[in-house]
Every structure is written in C-alpha cells, then in structure tokens.
Design an enzyme around this catalytic site. Sequence first.
Site, mmCIF file in Angstrom:
data_model
loop_
_atom_site.group_PDB
_atom_site.id
_atom_site.type_symbol
_atom_site.label_atom_id
_atom_site.label_comp_id
_atom_site.label_asym_id
_atom_site.label_seq_id
_atom_site.Cartn_x
_atom_site.Cartn_y
_atom_site.Cartn_z
ATOM 1 N N ASP A 7 12.100 82.791 -24.073
ATOM 2 C CA ASP A 7 12.012 84.222 -24.337
ATOM 3 C C ASP A 7 10.539 84.618 -24.407
ATOM 4 O O ASP A 7 9.774 84.017 -25.172
ATOM 5 C CB ASP A 7 12.710 84.581 -25.651
ATOM 6 C CG ASP A 7 14.217 84.350 -25.592
ATOM 7 O OD1 ASP A 7 14.740 84.114 -24.484
ATOM 8 O OD2 ASP A 7 14.859 84.406 -26.648
ATOM 9 N N ASP A 129 25.957 91.541 -24.276
ATOM 10 C CA ASP A 129 25.434 91.206 -25.597
ATOM 11 C C ASP A 129 26.000 92.183 -26.619
ATOM 12 O O ASP A 129 26.167 93.370 -26.330
ATOM 13 C CB ASP A 129 23.907 91.328 -25.630
ATOM 14 C CG ASP A 129 23.234 90.603 -24.467
ATOM 15 O OD1 ASP A 129 23.782 89.589 -24.018
ATOM 16 O OD2 ASP A 129 22.178 91.073 -24.016
#
Length: 239
Positions: A7, A129
């Site tokens: 990330d 998500d």
Amino acid sequence: MILPAIDLQNGQSVRLYQGDFTKETIISPAPVKQAKEINAAGVYALHLVDLDGAKAGFPKNLAVIKKIRAEFTGLIEVGGGIRSLDTIETYLAMGIDRLILGSVALKDPAFTKQVLAKFGPERIVIGVDGTDGKVAVDGWLKQSEVTMATLINEMQQAGAKHFIVTDVAKDGTMTGANMDLLTSLQSQFPQANIIASGGIRGLQDILALQAAGIADAVAGKALYEGSLTLEEIAGVNGC
C-alpha cells in the site's frame, strides 16, 4: 494465487488499520526494494494500492508504481484512484496486468461496464470494499447503502469475473478473514472469482479459505508481522 500487498502513501509502503488514514505504519520507505524482495522469494504476483490516489480520485504514486513494474517479474494489479479511461490506458501501457475499479464501479457503473467491454475481465477487476456487507467508497471514507451482493451481481452481468472483497472492519486487524461474508458471496455467485482481502493471519487462514472454495487472497499485515512468510506464499502459488 496469493498476492502480497504493498500500500503506497507519499511514495512509501505503509499499512493502515481498518482503512484509517490516521492509523498508519510505515512498512518500508523503499517500496521498489520491497517488491524486488518479494520476487527474490519466488513470488510472482503483487497487489499495489495507491492510497493517496484512492482519496484524490486520480493516481498520486504513479512514478513509484512505474519503477516497481520495471523491477518486478510477474503479475501486478493496481487499485486506488482509477476512475478514467486515460488512467486505465496509462497503467496498461506501463505494463500493469490488472486494474482494480472500486469507487467508480458504484458511482459510475456505465463507465465501468464500458471498460469491461473494452479491456475484458482479465484486465479489469472490481474492488468490493465495505462493512456489514455494504459498499464503502472514496478510499473507504464514505459508506453507501448498496450491498456487496448487489454490486457483484450488476458487475458480473456486465462481464466482470474477478472481485476483490475487503471487509474494512477486518483490514489490518489480524483477526481472521470474514469467512461468512466471503463464502456467502462465493455461493451466491459461483461463476465469480471472489478474492479474499482483510484480516488474514497466516497460512492456516489461507488454507481454510481455499478449503471453503476461495482460491485467491491478498495478504498484507500478516507478512509484515511475520505470521505469514513469502516462502509460504510461494509454496501455495506453486512457484
């Protein structure tokens, strides 16, 4: 296939807790080196997320991602801020294998269906998500009332095959994947490839997911905590 996650925030590799941008841990100031170490361990798949891009709505870590692509051998998928045709074409021209469309799949389904038709389901992956079975958008900063199942159903009808499902409440917590959610979605959509993301603690979680019919997963914090090794991932991936 298990994909280690990197990330990206401000050009560095970080981990967030439950998607909270204020709860950041720097994993590596040198994500290109980190990607090369993943390769060196015999792993040839990588999941990259441009966290800054997810908030901004357009790529913010493009230069770093380009360098990673140049140094990494194998499949790379990228998500975060991919909301235009120009961005998609930029990434594909760079050699990125798969692009993850998250917020835009909910906010602009017509565009998402257009790019699915243009590039196909092996290039365009849908990121699903959320919390409590409902979809979150804009880097998880906003919660919608649309259920994950509704979004998957619509996108599957448009030709999508791969769906990365992340339970935000599990992400970065090391408390185990949301098996109930993942297996429920896989049973509702048997033709879809439901990819598990969030909460994975180690190899046993991965094996449990595979036994339940969830073949693919994204692993993040478990790698950096040491409860899952790159060598174990290489073994599962058959590398």
